[in-house]
Design a protein around this motif. Structure first.
Motif, PDB file in Angstrom:
ATOM      1  N   TYR A 197       0.856  -1.179   0.000  1.00 53.24           N
ATOM      2  CA  TYR A 197       0.000   0.000   0.000  1.00 53.24           C
ATOM      3  C   TYR A 197       0.892   1.229   0.000  1.00 53.24           C
ATOM      4  O   TYR A 197       1.569   1.533   0.957  1.00 53.24           O
ATOM      5  CB  TYR A 197      -0.984   0.015   1.171  1.00 53.24           C
ATOM      6  CG  TYR A 197      -0.430  -0.437   2.489  1.00 53.24           C
ATOM      7  CD1 TYR A 197      -0.378  -1.796   2.792  1.00 53.24           C
ATOM      8  CD2 TYR A 197       0.022   0.475   3.426  1.00 53.24           C
ATOM      9  CE1 TYR A 197       0.121  -2.219   4.008  1.00 53.24           C
ATOM     10  CE2 TYR A 197       0.520   0.046   4.638  1.00 53.24           C
ATOM     11  CZ  TYR A 197       0.561  -1.292   4.923  1.00 53.24           C
ATOM     12  OH  TYR A 197       1.050  -1.708   6.119  1.00 53.24           O
TER      13      TYR A 197
ATOM     14  N   PHE B 216      -3.192  -5.900  14.241  1.00 48.39           N
ATOM     15  CA  PHE B 216      -2.655  -4.552  14.419  1.00 48.39           C
ATOM     16  C   PHE B 216      -1.401  -4.593  15.284  1.00 48.39           C
ATOM     17  O   PHE B 216      -0.404  -3.915  14.985  1.00 48.39           O
ATOM     18  CB  PHE B 216      -3.707  -3.642  15.059  1.00 48.39           C
ATOM     19  CG  PHE B 216      -4.667  -3.022  14.084  1.00 48.39           C
ATOM     20  CD1 PHE B 216      -4.206  -2.305  12.990  1.00 48.39           C
ATOM     21  CD2 PHE B 216      -6.038  -3.153  14.263  1.00 48.39           C
ATOM     22  CE1 PHE B 216      -5.092  -1.719  12.084  1.00 48.39           C
ATOM     23  CE2 PHE B 216      -6.931  -2.570  13.371  1.00 48.39           C
ATOM     24  CZ  PHE B 216      -6.462  -1.854  12.277  1.00 48.39           C
TER      25      PHE B 216
ATOM     26  N   ASN C 280       1.686  -5.572  13.531  1.00 50.18           N
ATOM     27  CA  ASN C 280       2.013  -4.656  12.437  1.00 50.18           C
ATOM     28  C   ASN C 280       1.601  -5.231  11.080  1.00 50.18           C
ATOM     29  O   ASN C 280       2.334  -5.138  10.095  1.00 50.18           O
ATOM     30  CB  ASN C 280       3.518  -4.319  12.433  1.00 50.18           C
ATOM     31  CG  ASN C 280       3.820  -3.085  11.596  1.00 50.18           C
ATOM     32  OD1 ASN C 280       2.968  -2.204  11.434  1.00 50.18           O
ATOM     33  ND2 ASN C 280       5.028  -3.025  11.057  1.00 50.18           N
ATOM     34  N   LYS C 281       0.399  -5.793  11.043  1.00 42.47           N
ATOM     35  CA  LYS C 281      -0.196  -6.280   9.801  1.00 42.47           C
ATOM     36  C   LYS C 281      -1.546  -5.582   9.614  1.00 42.47           C
ATOM     37  O   LYS C 281      -2.606  -6.207   9.659  1.00 42.47           O
ATOM     38  CB  LYS C 281      -0.368  -7.797   9.848  1.00 42.47           C
ATOM     39  CG  LYS C 281       0.947  -8.568   9.963  1.00 42.47           C
ATOM     40  CD  LYS C 281       0.699 -10.062  10.066  1.00 42.47           C
ATOM     41  CE  LYS C 281       2.010 -10.833  10.180  1.00 42.47           C
ATOM     42  NZ  LYS C 281       1.775 -12.297  10.333  1.00 42.47           N
ATOM     43  N   PRO C 282      -1.498  -4.268   9.404  1.00 42.72           N
ATOM     44  CA  PRO C 282      -2.746  -3.500   9.365  1.00 42.72           C
ATOM     45  C   PRO C 282      -3.664  -3.862   8.214  1.00 42.72           C
ATOM     46  O   PRO C 282      -4.887  -3.762   8.351  1.00 42.72           O
ATOM     47  CB  PRO C 282      -2.262  -2.050   9.256  1.00 42.72           C
ATOM     48  CG  PRO C 282      -0.902  -2.151   8.638  1.00 42.72           C
ATOM     49  CD  PRO C 282      -0.313  -3.408   9.197  1.00 42.72           C
TER      50      PRO C 282
ATOM     51  N   LEU D 252      -8.842   4.590  10.499  1.00 39.14           N
ATOM     52  CA  LEU D 252      -7.797   3.569  10.492  1.00 39.14           C
ATOM     53  C   LEU D 252      -7.160   3.436   9.107  1.00 39.14           C
ATOM     54  O   LEU D 252      -5.944   3.245   8.986  1.00 39.14           O
ATOM     55  CB  LEU D 252      -8.379   2.226  10.940  1.00 39.14           C
ATOM     56  CG  LEU D 252      -8.715   2.110  12.429  1.00 39.14           C
ATOM     57  CD1 LEU D 252      -9.510   0.833  12.703  1.00 39.14           C
ATOM     58  CD2 LEU D 252      -7.440   2.119  13.268  1.00 39.14           C
ATOM     59  N   CYS D 253      -7.971   3.538   8.079  1.00 36.54           N
ATOM     60  CA  CYS D 253      -7.432   3.491   6.713  1.00 36.54           C
ATOM     61  C   CYS D 253      -6.520   4.690   6.464  1.00 36.54           C
ATOM     62  O   CYS D 253      -5.475   4.566   5.819  1.00 36.54           O
ATOM     63  CB  CYS D 253      -8.570   3.486   5.692  1.00 36.54           C
ATOM     64  SG  CYS D 253      -9.466   1.918   5.585  1.00 36.54           S
TER      65      CYS D 253
ATOM     66  N   VAL E 278      -4.765   6.282   8.722  1.00 35.07           N
ATOM     67  CA  VAL E 278      -3.531   6.088   9.480  1.00 35.07           C
ATOM     68  C   VAL E 278      -2.629   5.041   8.835  1.00 35.07           C
ATOM     69  O   VAL E 278      -1.412   5.252   8.674  1.00 35.07           O
ATOM     70  CB  VAL E 278      -3.846   5.678  10.933  1.00 35.07           C
ATOM     71  CG1 VAL E 278      -2.579   5.238  11.664  1.00 35.07           C
ATOM     72  CG2 VAL E 278      -4.509   6.834  11.679  1.00 35.07           C
ATOM     73  N   HIS E 279      -3.212   3.907   8.443  1.00 38.05           N
ATOM     74  CA  HIS E 279      -2.395   2.771   8.006  1.00 38.05           C
ATOM     75  C   HIS E 279      -2.221   2.669   6.492  1.00 38.05           C
ATOM     76  O   HIS E 279      -1.254   2.054   6.029  1.00 38.05           O
ATOM     77  CB  HIS E 279      -3.011   1.471   8.528  1.00 38.05           C
ATOM     78  CG  HIS E 279      -3.006   1.367  10.018  1.00 38.05           C
ATOM     79  ND1 HIS E 279      -1.860   1.135  10.747  1.00 38.05           N
ATOM     80  CD2 HIS E 279      -4.016   1.483  10.930  1.00 38.05           C
ATOM     81  CE1 HIS E 279      -2.150   1.104  12.034  1.00 38.05           C
ATOM     82  NE2 HIS E 279      -3.445   1.308  12.175  1.00 38.05           N
ATOM     83  N   LEU E 280      -3.132   3.258   5.720  1.00 32.25           N
ATOM     84  CA  LEU E 280      -3.030   3.214   4.267  1.00 32.25           C
ATOM     85  C   LEU E 280      -2.776   4.589   3.669  1.00 32.25           C
ATOM     86  O   LEU E 280      -2.628   4.720   2.459  1.00 32.25           O
ATOM     87  CB  LEU E 280      -4.322   2.642   3.656  1.00 32.25           C
ATOM     88  CG  LEU E 280      -4.786   1.271   4.155  1.00 32.25           C
ATOM     89  CD1 LEU E 280      -6.058   0.852   3.427  1.00 32.25           C
ATOM     90  CD2 LEU E 280      -3.700   0.227   3.971  1.00 32.25           C
ATOM     91  N   ASN E 281      -2.744   5.608   4.525  1.00 26.10           N
ATOM     92  CA  ASN E 281      -2.599   6.992   4.080  1.00 26.10           C
ATOM     93  C   ASN E 281      -3.713   7.423   3.143  1.00 26.10           C
ATOM     94  O   ASN E 281      -3.524   8.291   2.281  1.00 26.10           O
ATOM     95  CB  ASN E 281      -1.229   7.204   3.396  1.00 26.10           C
ATOM     96  CG  ASN E 281      -0.083   7.019   4.349  1.00 26.10           C
ATOM     97  OD1 ASN E 281      -0.150   7.414   5.507  1.00 26.10           O
ATOM     98  ND2 ASN E 281       0.988   6.388   3.882  1.00 26.10           N
TER      99      ASN E 281
END
Length: 308
Positions: A22, A251, A254-256, A295-296, A298-301
């Motif tokens: 991602y 989470f 670290n596998k968001p 959450l998307c 934060v973790h996927l920008n």
């Protein structure tokens, strides 16, 4: 042998938690999108239609079913595919590989595809690869089926049936790690494209014997018979608690992307439960949508709530 070479190179490509990258940029409308009646403010917030689905008027039958752009989770910087939405069935079906192919289909049918029913060539799309793979498998030709299965799962990794079929072929070849990885991906697929088959449970129970999967929360819960695919029709269902636990663990590991995929499925099923059931488990749809988008982001920008 062809198959032997593919087995060596395919181990990386079948892993959802490592193969899906991602890059993190906002979802962008693809070329030719100007030729469609796109309304950005109709981008779906999920869980069904899933977050990242943008309905289109073209080709719609007018009964709630329609086509739409869909950005794959974790691939927000890529052009969307075209899916067909079956409203009453709560199901998505991959239809075309791109807006260009969808526009081509509309053009050859004079914008009346249901009347003219003319098909187009979209041979590089995942469903076409999967169809070819099944034809080869029907004749026992695994060497030629395997590359098409790998292509199907690589191009469209959110369909459980693709992964389960690939897992079965790896198991036939006694490639236990590859089979287990594909089976896990079948579980972590987007259930709006179809719920996993119960065969996945058996395969993941076997995967628990492999050192590589002992720390995976889904594998551990399934092997312990704490989680299955039975939903609806009961007052209480511990599956939701187990799914939430798996989300938290992913989470923490670290596998968001895996956590977000499972969170999408959690809400997809929870919204089919009664209001009393949702209240009992503390589920609020609007709160889920806000949380999922955050959450998307934060973790996927990418919050997956807008397209440019």
């Amino acid at each position: 042998m062809i198959m032997a070479a593919l087995l060596i190179t395919a181990l990386d490509s079948v892993q959802l938690n490592s193969a899906i990258s991602y890059e993190g940029s906002f979802m962008k409308l693809p070329p030719l999108s100007h030729s469609l009646s796109i309304e950005i403010d109709t981008l779906c917030a999920g869980p069904f239609p899933p977050c990242g689905f943008l309905p289109l008027n073209e080709g719609a039958l007018g009964n709630g079913d329609c086509f739409g752009l869909y950005w794959l989770l974790g691939k927000e910087n890529n052009d969307p595919i075209i899916c067909e939405l079956y409203h009453d069935e709560w199901r998505l079906v991959p239809a075309f590989s791109s807006v260009a192919k969808f526009r081509e289909w509309l053009n050859v049918n004079d914008d009346d595809p249901w009347e003219n029913n003319i098909e187009i060539d979209d041979r590089h799309f995942a469903p076409a690869h999967f169809t070819l793979a099944k034809k080869y498998l029907a004749t026992g030709d695994l060497d030629h089926a395997l590359p098409h299965l790998i292509n199907a799962t690589t191009k469209l990794p959110e369909v459980s049936e693709y992964w389960l079929t690939l897992a079965g072929q790896y198991r036939r070849c006694r490639e236990d790690i590859a089979a287990a990885e594909a089976a896990l991906n079948a579980w972590l697929s987007n259930w709006a494209f179809g719920m996993p088959d119960n065969k996945v449970i058996q395969m993941l129970t076997q995967a628990a014997k492999l050192p590589e999967f002992r720390e995976d929360p889904v594998v551990r819960r399934i092997a312990a018979k704490e989680m299955d695919l039975n939903f609806g029709g009961v007052k209480e269902n511990s599956n939701y608690l187990m799914m939430q636990d798996c989300i938290d663990v992913y989470f923490a590991q670290n596998k968001p992307l895996l956590a977000l995929a499972l969170l999408q499925n959690y809400a997809y099923l929870m919204t089919g439960e009664t209001t009393a059931f949702q209240e009992r488990y503390g589920f609020n749809l609007n709160e889920w949508r806000i949380n999922f988008s955050q959450l998307c982001s934060v973790h996927l920008n990418d919050p997956r709530c807008d397209a440019e």
